[in-house]
Write a protein that holds these residues in place. Sequence first.
Motif, PDB file in Angstrom:
ATOM      1  N   PRO A 183      33.193  32.805  30.865  1.00 27.74           N
ATOM      2  CA  PRO A 183      32.273  32.147  31.797  1.00 27.74           C
ATOM      3  C   PRO A 183      31.660  33.134  32.781  1.00 27.74           C
ATOM      4  N   HIS A 184      30.440  32.843  33.220  1.00 30.52           N
ATOM      5  CA  HIS A 184      29.801  33.628  34.273  1.00 30.52           C
ATOM      6  C   HIS A 184      30.521  33.300  35.573  1.00 30.52           C
ATOM      7  N   LEU A 185      30.836  34.317  36.352  1.00 36.51           N
ATOM      8  CA  LEU A 185      31.603  34.111  37.575  1.00 36.51           C
ATOM      9  C   LEU A 185      30.700  33.976  38.794  1.00 36.51           C
ATOM     10  N   PRO A 186      31.141  33.211  39.796  1.00 37.06           N
ATOM     11  CA  PRO A 186      30.408  33.164  41.062  1.00 37.06           C
ATOM     12  C   PRO A 186      30.409  34.550  41.718  1.00 37.06           C
ATOM     13  N   ASP A 187      29.547  34.745  42.702  1.00 34.74           N
ATOM     14  CA  ASP A 187      29.397  36.056  43.341  1.00 34.74           C
ATOM     15  C   ASP A 187      30.670  36.587  43.987  1.00 34.74           C
ATOM     16  N   ASP A 188      31.586  35.713  44.387  1.00 33.48           N
ATOM     17  CA  ASP A 188      32.785  36.182  45.068  1.00 33.48           C
ATOM     18  C   ASP A 188      34.001  36.297  44.144  1.00 33.48           C
ATOM     19  N   GLU A 189      33.774  36.246  42.831  1.00 33.42           N
ATOM     20  CA  GLU A 189      34.860  36.424  41.862  1.00 33.42           C
ATOM     21  C   GLU A 189      34.501  37.559  40.915  1.00 33.42           C
ATOM     22  N   PHE A 190      35.547  38.240  40.398  1.00 36.00           N
ATOM     23  CA  PHE A 190      35.326  39.427  39.583  1.00 36.00           C
ATOM     24  C   PHE A 190      36.359  39.495  38.473  1.00 36.00           C
ATOM     25  N   TYR A 191      35.966  40.069  37.358  1.00 31.45           N
ATOM     26  CA  TYR A 191      36.940  40.420  36.341  1.00 31.45           C
ATOM     27  C   TYR A 191      37.587  41.726  36.788  1.00 31.45           C
ATOM     28  N   TYR A 192      38.896  41.837  36.625  1.00 30.68           N
ATOM     29  CA  TYR A 192      39.610  43.037  37.053  1.00 30.68           C
ATOM     30  C   TYR A 192      38.931  44.302  36.548  1.00 30.68           C
ATOM     31  N   THR A 193      38.533  44.297  35.299  1.00 32.46           N
ATOM     32  CA  THR A 193      37.946  45.491  34.707  1.00 32.46           C
ATOM     33  C   THR A 193      36.681  45.948  35.430  1.00 32.46           C
ATOM     34  N   ASP A 194      35.967  45.020  36.082  1.00 34.42           N
ATOM     35  CA  ASP A 194      34.750  45.378  36.803  1.00 34.42           C
ATOM     36  C   ASP A 194      35.050  46.103  38.111  1.00 34.42           C
ATOM     37  N   LEU A 195      36.248  45.955  38.636  1.00 35.62           N
ATOM     38  CA  LEU A 195      36.618  46.594  39.899  1.00 35.62           C
ATOM     39  C   LEU A 195      37.138  48.016  39.713  1.00 35.62           C
ATOM     40  N   VAL A 196      37.672  48.305  38.536  1.00 36.94           N
ATOM     41  CA  VAL A 196      38.223  49.629  38.264  1.00 36.94           C
ATOM     42  C   VAL A 196      37.089  50.656  38.295  1.00 36.94           C
ATOM     43  N   GLY A 197      37.314  51.725  39.057  1.00 45.56           N
ATOM     44  CA  GLY A 197      36.324  52.792  39.177  1.00 45.56           C
ATOM     45  C   GLY A 197      35.409  52.658  40.384  1.00 45.56           C
TER      46      GLY A 197
END
Length: 170
Positions: free
Chosen positions: A89-103
């Motif tokens: 699912p597409h996430l709201p602006d204040d939610e993230f997939y863990y992999t998107d935060l790495v780096g």
Amino acid sequence: MSDDLICVGAIGGSYGVQGEVRLKSFCANPDDIETYSPLTTEDGNRAFSLAIVRPMKNGFVVRIAEVATKEEADALKGTQLFARREQLPHLPDDEFYYTDLVGLDVFDTGGASLGRVKSVQNHGASDLLEVHAPGATTTVLLPFTKSAVPTVDMSARRIIADPPEGLFDT
């Protein structure tokens, strides 16, 4: 890891003698993992069609079509399972997939660099960002809460943090 793949679960080992496995789901709604089937290994070399048999403590008992014996199930222990990003699912602006935060680079509220996100962890209480500071040999676990991490700017690929006092002192 490919940006197209998101880790949605991991196999904990066999369950019983009929080839069923224990599965831990990393999905916000744990049952959703079944809807993303077939899931693949990170390298994409293996695919698994799974069906949830029943819930169990900390996960599910799952039947995988490609697994028929306890030995085959045992061999999969620790295997991470991935879904394609477009399946999720597409996430709201204040939610993230863990992999998107790495780096992502991490800065304090004054603009000083605190480091870069090495991983995102959750040991049951809450999410933690593992931050590797420049020139440091160790990492710092930063609580991933609104108060400690008020801003995640995905377009700028940076995080603004207001860490608890003393967390990043060396």
